[in-house]
Design a protein around this motif. Sequence first.
Motif, short mmCIF file in Angstrom:
data_model
loop_
_atom_site.label_atom_id
_atom_site.label_comp_id
_atom_site.label_asym_id
_atom_site.label_seq_id
_atom_site.Cartn_x
_atom_site.Cartn_y
_atom_site.Cartn_z
N SER A 81 0.85 -1.18 0.00
CA SER A 81 0.00 0.00 0.00
C SER A 81 0.89 1.23 0.00
O SER A 81 2.07 1.16 0.35
CB SER A 81 -0.91 0.01 1.24
N PRO A 82 0.34 2.37 -0.39
CA PRO A 82 1.14 3.60 -0.39
C PRO A 82 1.71 3.97 0.98
O PRO A 82 2.74 4.64 1.06
CB PRO A 82 0.15 4.65 -0.88
N ALA A 83 1.10 3.52 2.06
CA ALA A 83 1.61 3.85 3.40
C ALA A 83 3.00 3.26 3.64
O ALA A 83 3.78 3.82 4.42
CB ALA A 83 0.64 3.34 4.46
N ALA A 84 3.33 2.18 2.98
CA ALA A 84 4.64 1.54 3.18
C ALA A 84 5.77 2.42 2.63
O ALA A 84 6.90 2.35 3.13
CB ALA A 84 4.66 0.18 2.50
N PHE A 85 5.47 3.24 1.64
CA PHE A 85 6.51 4.07 1.04
C PHE A 85 7.12 5.04 2.06
O PHE A 85 8.31 5.32 2.00
CB PHE A 85 5.96 4.86 -0.15
N ARG A 86 6.32 5.54 2.96
CA ARG A 86 6.81 6.47 3.97
C ARG A 86 7.96 5.85 4.76
O ARG A 86 9.00 6.46 4.96
CB ARG A 86 5.67 6.88 4.90
N TYR A 87 7.77 4.61 5.19
CA TYR A 87 8.81 3.94 5.98
C TYR A 87 10.03 3.61 5.13
O TYR A 87 11.17 3.73 5.61
CB TYR A 87 8.24 2.67 6.63
N VAL A 88 9.81 3.22 3.90
CA VAL A 88 10.94 2.92 3.02
C VAL A 88 11.74 4.20 2.74
O VAL A 88 12.98 4.17 2.75
CB VAL A 88 10.45 2.26 1.71
N HIS A 89 11.06 5.31 2.53
CA HIS A 89 11.76 6.58 2.31
C HIS A 89 12.59 6.97 3.52
O HIS A 89 13.71 7.46 3.39
CB HIS A 89 10.76 7.68 1.97
N VAL A 90 12.04 6.77 4.70
CA VAL A 90 12.78 7.10 5.93
C VAL A 90 14.00 6.19 6.06
O VAL A 90 15.08 6.66 6.45
CB VAL A 90 11.87 7.00 7.17
N VAL A 91 13.86 4.92 5.72
CA VAL A 91 15.01 4.00 5.77
C VAL A 91 16.10 4.47 4.81
O VAL A 91 17.29 4.51 5.17
CB VAL A 91 14.58 2.55 5.45
N ILE A 92 15.71 4.84 3.60
CA ILE A 92 16.70 5.33 2.63
C ILE A 92 17.39 6.58 3.17
O ILE A 92 18.62 6.69 3.12
CB ILE A 92 16.03 5.61 1.27
N GLY A 93 16.63 7.51 3.70
CA GLY A 93 17.21 8.73 4.25
C GLY A 93 18.16 8.45 5.41
O GLY A 93 19.23 9.04 5.51
N ALA A 94 17.76 7.54 6.28
CA ALA A 94 18.61 7.19 7.42
C ALA A 94 19.90 6.51 6.96
O ALA A 94 20.97 6.76 7.52
CB ALA A 94 17.85 6.30 8.40
N MET A 95 19.81 5.67 5.94
CA MET A 95 21.00 5.01 5.43
C MET A 95 21.95 6.02 4.78
O MET A 95 23.17 5.94 4.96
CB MET A 95 20.63 3.92 4.43
N VAL A 96 21.41 6.97 4.04
CA VAL A 96 22.25 8.01 3.45
C VAL A 96 22.90 8.84 4.56
O VAL A 96 24.10 9.16 4.50
CB VAL A 96 21.44 8.89 2.48
N ALA A 97 22.12 9.19 5.58
CA ALA A 97 22.68 9.94 6.71
C ALA A 97 23.79 9.14 7.39
O ALA A 97 24.84 9.71 7.75
CB ALA A 97 21.58 10.29 7.71
N ALA A 98 23.59 7.84 7.56
CA ALA A 98 24.62 7.00 8.18
C ALA A 98 25.87 6.98 7.31
O ALA A 98 27.00 7.05 7.83
CB ALA A 98 24.08 5.59 8.39
N GLY A 99 25.69 6.89 6.00
CA GLY A 99 26.84 6.92 5.10
C GLY A 99 27.61 8.23 5.20
O GLY A 99 28.85 8.25 5.23
N LEU A 100 26.88 9.33 5.29
CA LEU A 100 27.53 10.63 5.44
C LEU A 100 28.25 10.74 6.78
O LEU A 100 29.31 11.37 6.86
CB LEU A 100 26.51 11.75 5.27
N LEU A 101 27.69 10.14 7.81
CA LEU A 101 28.37 10.13 9.11
C LEU A 101 29.67 9.34 9.05
O LEU A 101 30.68 9.74 9.64
CB LEU A 101 27.46 9.55 10.20
N VAL A 102 29.67 8.24 8.31
CA VAL A 102 30.90 7.45 8.16
C VAL A 102 31.94 8.26 7.37
O VAL A 102 33.13 8.26 7.71
CB VAL A 102 30.61 6.08 7.50
N VAL A 103 31.48 8.96 6.33
CA VAL A 103 32.40 9.83 5.58
C VAL A 103 32.97 10.91 6.50
O VAL A 103 34.17 11.21 6.47
CB VAL A 103 31.67 10.47 4.37
N ALA A 104 32.10 11.50 7.33
CA ALA A 104 32.56 12.53 8.27
C ALA A 104 33.59 11.96 9.24
O ALA A 104 34.59 12.62 9.57
CB ALA A 104 31.38 13.12 9.02
N LEU A 105 33.37 10.73 9.70
CA LEU A 105 34.33 10.09 10.59
C LEU A 105 35.68 9.91 9.89
O LEU A 105 36.73 10.21 10.47
CB LEU A 105 33.80 8.74 11.08
N GLY A 106 35.64 9.45 8.66
CA GLY A 106 36.89 9.30 7.90
C GLY A 106 37.59 10.63 7.71
O GLY A 106 38.82 10.73 7.86
#
Length: 165
Positions: A81-106
């Motif tokens: 259902s369309p409601a699932a997209f909200r959670y998937v979008h948040v997961v994608i955003g959180a993963m990108v944020a985590a990747g940027l945090l790892v880059v910042a650590l490096g």
Amino acid sequence: MGKLTVVALRAVLLVLLAGSVFVQTVMVPLVAIDMRQLDADLAYLRVPFLVITVLGAVTAQVVLVCVWRLVTMVGHGTVFSPAAFRYVHVVIGAMVAAGLLVVALGALLAPGEAVPPGLVLLIGGCAVAVMGVALVVLVLRMLLGQAVARDVEAAWLRGELAEVI
């Protein structure tokens, strides 16, 4: 997805969530105490390192909560259902944020002689891996979009068939 699978996944999610809360509430303060003993030329690393650690745990918690919600939707049969997209979008955003945090650590650890270059390269590889996971979730989001479209189309065709019969 079977009930046993859902229960096992929820147990794993709970353990990971408890572990991330433990890191935030116990480990980060202990590391902060230990980092007081850093040399004066490395003292600038203390606060950014701790902030990156806490924010990294937050991104993990966000992903875990969204996966929990998606598993709940699977259990109720509403994941397509369309409601699932909200959670998937948040997961994608959180993963990108985590990747940027790892880059910042490096980037934080790269200058100077405090950390070997190989470790910084390894951290860079981890950043690429995290961003790769975000891309995989993006592809899965596209598959979810196709499944939702097929589900809507199937419902419409069932309605049309019901009118004909």
